[in-house]
Design an enzyme around this catalytic site. Structure first.
Site, PDB file in Angstrom:
ATOM      1  N   SER A  12      16.193 -18.934  -5.271  1.00 47.67           N
ATOM      2  CA  SER A  12      15.060 -18.322  -4.542  1.00 47.67           C
ATOM      3  C   SER A  12      14.937 -16.737  -4.532  1.00 47.67           C
ATOM      4  O   SER A  12      16.058 -16.301  -3.759  1.00 47.67           O
ATOM      5  CB  SER A  12      14.801 -18.815  -3.073  1.00 47.67           C
ATOM      6  OG  SER A  12      13.539 -18.338  -2.315  1.00 47.67           O
ATOM      7  N   ASP A  15      15.282 -16.179  -0.236  1.00 51.23           N
ATOM      8  CA  ASP A  15      16.210 -16.714   0.760  1.00 51.23           C
ATOM      9  C   ASP A  15      17.213 -15.722   1.415  1.00 51.23           C
ATOM     10  O   ASP A  15      17.983 -15.982   2.207  1.00 51.23           O
ATOM     11  CB  ASP A  15      16.719 -18.040   0.277  1.00 51.23           C
ATOM     12  CG  ASP A  15      17.676 -17.580  -0.786  1.00 51.23           C
ATOM     13  OD1 ASP A  15      17.925 -16.424  -1.407  1.00 51.23           O
ATOM     14  OD2 ASP A  15      18.296 -18.573  -1.454  1.00 51.23           O
ATOM     15  N   GLU A  73      23.853  -4.718 -18.395  1.00 50.30           N
ATOM     16  CA  GLU A  73      24.061  -3.361 -17.878  1.00 50.30           C
ATOM     17  C   GLU A  73      25.546  -3.291 -17.240  1.00 50.30           C
ATOM     18  O   GLU A  73      26.001  -3.899 -16.529  1.00 50.30           O
ATOM     19  CB  GLU A  73      22.853  -2.896 -16.744  1.00 50.30           C
ATOM     20  CG  GLU A  73      21.523  -3.228 -16.990  1.00 50.30           C
ATOM     21  CD  GLU A  73      21.075  -2.206 -18.283  1.00 50.30           C
ATOM     22  OE1 GLU A  73      21.615  -1.130 -18.359  1.00 50.30           O
ATOM     23  OE2 GLU A  73      20.389  -2.439 -19.192  1.00 50.30           O
TER      24      GLU A  73
END
Length: 95
Positions: A12, A15, A73
């Site tokens: 999520s 959260d 990255e």
């Protein structure tokens, strides 16, 4: 995996936790397990090629200095500390 959503139901953006996914061996078996996770009866704990856990902060240490690849990255090296800055960014999420 880049922009592909990982089908783990506990992930999520609201959260305040980092979701860490470690792929032990990115082979055909792993991708088969990953795609099976879309089924309701599949649990992340049962996956052999992947480890998932949640944390508010994480320290990465290695015996020699290593480059860290975060979603393609490479911006830092070990040792590194990563932490959640809860409510630091406004997240916009589609339905």
């Amino acid at each position: 995996m880049g922009k592909t959503e990982i089908p783990i139901r506990t992930i999520s953006s609201r959260d305040g936790m980092l979701d860490i996914v470690i792929v032990k061996n990115a082979n055909l078996s792993f991708f088969r397990e990953l795609f099976s996770m879309n089924r309701q009866d599949t649990k992340v704990e049962d996956q052999e090629e992947m480890i998932h856990f949640q944390t508010a902060s994480l320290t990465i240490e290695t015996s020699a200095i290593k480059k860290i690849d975060m979603d393609g990255e490479i911006e830092c090296t070990t040792p590194a500390e990563i932490m959640v800055l809860n409510r630091h960014l406004t997240m916009i999420q589609g339905a």
